[in-house]
Design an enzyme around this catalytic site. Structure first.
Site, PDB file in Angstrom:
ATOM      1  CG  HIS A   1      -1.861   1.122   1.324  1.00 42.36           C
ATOM      2  ND1 HIS A   1      -2.332   1.594   2.517  1.00 42.36           N
ATOM      3  CD2 HIS A   1      -2.381   1.920   0.362  1.00 42.36           C
ATOM      4  CE1 HIS A   1      -3.138   2.629   2.283  1.00 42.36           C
ATOM      5  NE2 HIS A   1      -3.157   2.854   0.985  1.00 42.36           N
TER       6      HIS A   1
ATOM      7  CD  GLU B   1      -0.995   0.754   6.141  1.00 44.54           C
ATOM      8  OE1 GLU B   1      -1.415   0.918   7.297  1.00 44.54           O
ATOM      9  OE2 GLU B   1      -1.694   0.953   5.125  1.00 44.54           O
TER      10      GLU B   1
HETATM   11  P1  NAD Z   1      -6.922   5.661 -10.897  1.00 44.30           P
HETATM   12  O1  NAD Z   1      -8.334   5.686 -11.183  1.00 44.30           O
HETATM   13  O2  NAD Z   1      -6.143   6.910 -10.924  1.00 44.30           O
HETATM   14  O3  NAD Z   1      -6.139   4.584 -11.840  1.00 44.30           O
HETATM   15  C1  NAD Z   1      -6.583   3.275 -12.026  1.00 44.30           C
HETATM   16  C2  NAD Z   1      -6.078   2.851 -13.420  1.00 44.30           C
HETATM   17  O4  NAD Z   1      -6.272   1.448 -13.579  1.00 44.30           O
HETATM   18  C3  NAD Z   1      -6.834   3.538 -14.569  1.00 44.30           C
HETATM   19  O5  NAD Z   1      -5.917   4.210 -15.369  1.00 44.30           O
HETATM   20  C4  NAD Z   1      -7.467   2.371 -15.325  1.00 44.30           C
HETATM   21  O6  NAD Z   1      -7.496   2.567 -16.720  1.00 44.30           O
HETATM   22  C5  NAD Z   1      -6.552   1.235 -14.950  1.00 44.30           C
HETATM   23  N1  NAD Z   1      -7.134  -0.087 -15.102  1.00 44.30           N
HETATM   24  C6  NAD Z   1      -8.360  -0.498 -14.751  1.00 44.30           C
HETATM   25  N2  NAD Z   1      -8.525  -1.804 -15.053  1.00 44.30           N
HETATM   26  C7  NAD Z   1      -7.351  -2.223 -15.585  1.00 44.30           C
HETATM   27  C8  NAD Z   1      -6.867  -3.466 -16.092  1.00 44.30           C
HETATM   28  N3  NAD Z   1      -7.626  -4.557 -16.090  1.00 44.30           N
HETATM   29  N4  NAD Z   1      -5.598  -3.526 -16.580  1.00 44.30           N
HETATM   30  C9  NAD Z   1      -4.819  -2.429 -16.559  1.00 44.30           C
HETATM   31  N5  NAD Z   1      -5.222  -1.210 -16.091  1.00 44.30           N
HETATM   32  C10 NAD Z   1      -6.463  -1.125 -15.626  1.00 44.30           C
HETATM   33  O7  NAD Z   1      -6.809   5.008  -9.442  1.00 44.30           O
HETATM   34  P2  NAD Z   1      -5.661   5.198  -8.355  1.00 44.30           P
HETATM   35  O8  NAD Z   1      -5.990   6.346  -7.500  1.00 44.30           O
HETATM   36  O9  NAD Z   1      -4.331   5.108  -9.010  1.00 44.30           O
HETATM   37  O10 NAD Z   1      -5.920   3.894  -7.457  1.00 44.30           O
HETATM   38  C11 NAD Z   1      -5.445   2.636  -7.859  1.00 44.30           C
HETATM   39  C12 NAD Z   1      -5.434   1.713  -6.654  1.00 44.30           C
HETATM   40  O11 NAD Z   1      -4.564   2.277  -5.671  1.00 44.30           O
HETATM   41  C13 NAD Z   1      -6.772   1.556  -5.954  1.00 44.30           C
HETATM   42  O12 NAD Z   1      -6.855   0.269  -5.425  1.00 44.30           O
HETATM   43  C14 NAD Z   1      -6.719   2.570  -4.817  1.00 44.30           C
HETATM   44  O13 NAD Z   1      -7.529   2.243  -3.741  1.00 44.30           O
HETATM   45  C15 NAD Z   1      -5.276   2.462  -4.446  1.00 44.30           C
HETATM   46  N6  NAD Z   1      -4.729   3.650  -3.774  1.00 44.30           N
HETATM   47  C16 NAD Z   1      -5.049   4.894  -4.168  1.00 44.30           C
HETATM   48  C17 NAD Z   1      -4.493   5.987  -3.510  1.00 44.30           C
HETATM   49  C18 NAD Z   1      -4.802   7.405  -3.931  1.00 44.30           C
HETATM   50  O14 NAD Z   1      -4.550   8.314  -3.122  1.00 44.30           O
HETATM   51  N7  NAD Z   1      -5.281   7.613  -5.101  1.00 44.30           N
HETATM   52  C19 NAD Z   1      -3.588   5.791  -2.447  1.00 44.30           C
HETATM   53  C20 NAD Z   1      -3.264   4.474  -2.104  1.00 44.30           C
HETATM   54  C21 NAD Z   1      -3.838   3.403  -2.766  1.00 44.30           C
END
Ligand code: NAD
Ligand code: T1G
Length: 703
Positions: free
Chosen positions: A436, A448
């Site tokens: 994480h 994490e």
């Molecule tokens: P985001 O929406 O910015 O990006 C997600 C990406 O995944 C998109 O570009 C999408 O096209 C891509 N995607 C979806 N399905 C896919 C597939 N099958 N193959 C390849 N790519 C695919 O989301 P994010 O904010 O980067 O979050 C991603 C993960 O990280 C989530 O699980 C979120 O909970 C976690 N996270 C986010 C944060 C934050 O602050 N944004 C912090 C820690 C963890």
């Protein structure tokens, strides 16, 4: 001679070697051993000059920090006086050459500056990092450094505490010579060259101390910089006062003032907190049931699924550590968007001078964009960062199981979802783990690492080691909702919104927490991360909430009217085109209307109540996570909050802060909130028990 300090002779040149692994700290016995060696050198006519060098991987990394606790708890008499030893070295009739490799930090640099000459290998680092421990140099570092490097350089090094490279120390006048090749050989040759020259006592070199006209603006700028960049910290300002004393007082007087400031800092809560953090950052790397010798899985190639906000940053971090990384997206547009973000972030790092363009060009070559899983068979590690939805995550992990080689680590960057459930989408749950990262992943230091029920010790040990390699602080946590960081953050944010619903203003809540030392107030953080992220998660878990328990509504209602924060130009604040926050009285009116509809009486709320409700919400939930075994130690929680949530380091983290305030007081305050605000404030059983046993969180041990 003691085992800690050896004295040998090499044809008229004496060599004093310090052997106190791992970092040659000036632990009891070391200064004493050096003093005996210097006395012998001084008396021995066959000795023309001497070299002092550190055995093993480094010169002296400073005073023994472990001794400070004894000093401040009155358990130790304070032991040998370092300043006296340094005067003895400086007054030695034979020239002493300090030979530096690895780190010459704190008391180590002070020791080096008491010598008559200093030579170093190019890879050496020199610094006065004491302010990072909430103290200042205590052995004349603030008096000798300006005499060698000038006032501006000295005040910068003592106030920000960052090390400098040997080549910069040469141009600053701190060292006299850079040595290529074997350090000892070169240092002895250098000593032979200068053996007949007169000794130069650093304390008598006043030519670089400048005039009041020259120095006044330097100190003014340094104080302003410290107040901004090290907000709330006492030691940087004390370090500036001490260096200023060097420009105004004779050496001995300056040392006296430095000593007083040093002791004031050492006995401060800030220093105790920062020393807790120093050892804490090393403690979290130790996992009780995973021995040091656990075999690691070699990670020479990696892959990231999803090039969004997090995926792009994670790919950068891996590439920055020299690991080739595949970056997969669903379609070309999403891939191009992800790559454009990466290039934008790298350009910003070059602009800030963090990386050179050449470094960035090399790293970009390591990031290989793709729209398919074709080359995933070579990956030793895959990190999934797709949208936060269980069904999609399981689909991706089932695919990864099909394409990845046996033994590859399959990691998820989920921020809330159940790692065991994701792992169940594969027949190899032992290879599945949570990694994480925190946003922005290429900046935030915290990682994490989430242990699933079946995650193997090799996979955990490998990820803990990898976190160091990629410049992160890895903290192992258990698999519960929101893991440890977000689990605690939920009640923290809840209380901040409850306070709004009871009559506090957005600005009052955020400024109270900002003044407490948080990097940003909870509401401004919500706007930065996107209020919709939390909203989506709350909706996903609504069915698990206990009926009749008060739920914060103002945040959800803001999202219902499309105010997601910075990304929509408005959230708790309005934002201008430069994303600067502007207070929005409209929000106060909306919240007041919604609270009236909910029948919540409005009242004046003090700053102290805001701080106590937000911070103690963290502490209470942290105590639960600790007792339930999702956090290994209280210090793990502290390190998570300092490196992932902007909790002020000089308060040591939420659990250390609670210990400092006194668990009895914290418990009493939480009981008060429990009476007033109900079940959500039920004191954690661990907190109650520790108070009854008159213990602290730091005393709590899982075993
Ligand atoms: P985001 O929406 O910015 O990006 C997600 C990406 O995944 C998109 O570009 C999408 O096209 C891509 N995607 C979806 N399905 C896919 C597939 N099958 N193959 C390849 N790519 C695919 O989301 P994010 O904010 O980067 O979050 C991603 C993960 O990280 C989530 O699980 C979120 O909970 C976690 N996270 C986010 C944060 C934050 O602050 N944004 C912090 C820690 C963890
Ligand atoms: N005292 C005691 N223990 C120390 C120590 C120190 N100064 N430095 C490191 N250790 C321990 C550390 O806890 C760990 O233990 C092990 O050594 C390896 O450290 C008078 C008052 C030098 C850059 O602030 O920055 O001098 O976990 O894992 O990554 O004015 O250690 O194995 O049990 O960090 O290779 C000022 C602190 C003191 C420097 C090496 N000095 N140290 O990094 O190893 S105050 C510092 C570091 C002072 C004077 C004042 C780093 C390092 P364990 P490590 P590393």
């Amino acid at each position: 001679m003691s085992d800690l300090v050896q004295l040998t002779k090499n044809n008229g040149i004496a060599v004093v070697t310090i052997n106190n692994p791992p970092v040659n700290a000036l632990s009891p016995g070391v200064p004493e051993g050096i003093a005996v060696a210097i006395e012998q050198i001084d008396k021995d006519d066959s000795v023309r000059a001497a070299v002092l060098i550190g055995g093993g991987k480094t010169f002296v990394a400073g005073a023994d920090i472990k001794e400070f606790g004894k000093l401040t708890s009155g358990k130790s008499g304070g032991g040998f006086e370092l300043p006296a030893l340094l005067l003895k070295i400086e007054d030695c009739r034979k020239p002493i050459v300090m030979a530096i490799h690895g780190s010459a930090f704190g008391g180590g640099l002070e020791l080096a500056m008491s010598g008559h000459y200093r030579v170093a290998v190019p890879a050496a680092q020199l610094g006065q990092p004491e302010v990072k421990l909430g103290i200042i140099p205590g052995a004349a570092g603030t008096q000798r450094l300006p005499r060698l490097a000038g006032v501006a350089k000295a005040v910068e090094m003592c106030a920000d505490g960052n090390p400098i490279k040997a080549v910069d120390a040469l141009s600053a006048g701190i060292i006299d010579h850079l040595l290529e090749g074997d350090l000892l050989t070169g240092a002895v040759a250098f000593a032979r060259e200068i053996a007949d020259k007169a000794v130069r006592k650093t304390r008598d070199r006043n030519d670089k101390l400048g005039s009041p006209e020259q120095n006044t603006p330097i100190f003014a700028a340094a104080r302003e910089n410290a107040r901004k960049k090290q907000r709330g910290m006492l030691a940087p300002l004390a370090a500036i006062d001490a260096v200023e004393a060097a420009t105004k007082l004779p050496f001995e007087e300056g040392c006296k003032l430095e000593r007083k400031l040093f002791m004031d800092c050492l006995f401060s809560d800030q220093s105790k907190a920062l020393i807790h953090v120093f050892f804490g950052e090393r403690e979290v790397a130790k996992i009780p049931d995973i021995p040091k010798e656990t075999p690691l899985i070699p990670i020479s190639t990696a892959a990231v699924v999803g090039a969004g906000t997090m995926g792009g940053g994670i790919a950068m971090v891996l590439a920055n550590a020299g690991i080739p990384v595949l970056l997969k997206e669903t379609d070309q547009a999403a891939l191009d968007k992800g790559l454009a973000n990466i290039q934008k972030n790298y350009a910003a790092s070059v602009k800030r001078g963090r990386f050179t363009q050449a470094f960035v060009d090399e790293r970009l070559k390591l990031i290989q964009p793709t729209l398919s899983y074709d080359s995933f068979a070579n990956a030793d590690l895959v990190i999934e960062a797709v949208f936060e939805g269980m069904a999609l995550k399981k689909e991706v992990f089932a695919e990864l199981d099909r394409v990845c080689k046996p033994g590859a680590i399959l990691a998820s960057n989920t921020s809330t979802l159940n790692i065991d459930e994701i792992a169940a989408a594969t027949p190899r749950p032992q290879s599945v783990i949570g990694t994480h990262f925190f946003s922005p992943a290429n900046v935030m230091r915290l990682l994490e690492i989430v242990r699933g029920k079946a995650t193997s010790k090799e996979v955990i040990a490998t990820c803990m080691q990898l976190s160091k390699k990629i410049g992160k602080i890895g903290v192992l946590v258990g698999n519960c909702r929101g893991f440890v960081g977000n689990r605690m953050f939920h009640p923290y944010v809840r209380e901040s919104i409850f306070l709004l619903e009871e009559g506090a203003s957005v600005e009052a809540v955020d400024s109270a927490m900002y003044d407490f030392g948080m990097a940003m107030g909870p509401l401004a953080v919500g706007d930065l991360a996107g209020l919709d992220v939390g909203w989506r998660i709350r909706k996903e878990y609504r069915h698990l909430e206990k009926p009749g328990i008060r739920q914060a509504f103002a945040g959800d209602k803001l999202c219902e009217i499309g105010r997601y924060g910075q990304k929509t130009g408005a959230g708790w604040y309005k934002y201008d085109e430069n994303r600067r926050a502007i207070p929005d009285p409209g929000v106060a009116q909306l919240v007041a209307k919604w609270s009236a509809e909910a029948g919540i009486p409005q009242r004046e709320i003090s700053k102290q109540e805001i701080v106590d409700r937000c911070v103690y919400a963290l502490v209470n939930e942290g105590a639960r996570a600790l007792e339930e075994g999702y956090a290994l130690r209280a210090v793990d929680i502290d390190i998570i909050y300092l490196n992932g949530y902007g909790f002020p380091s000089y308060r040591g983290g939420p659990m250390w802060y609670a210990d400092t305030v006194g668990l009895k007081n914290v418990y009493a305050r939480i009981q008060e909130f429990h009476k007033k605000h109900g079940e959500l404030w039920e004191p954690a059983p661990l907190l109650k028990r520790l108070v009854e046993e008159n213990k602290k969180f730091t005393d709590f041990n899982q075993q």
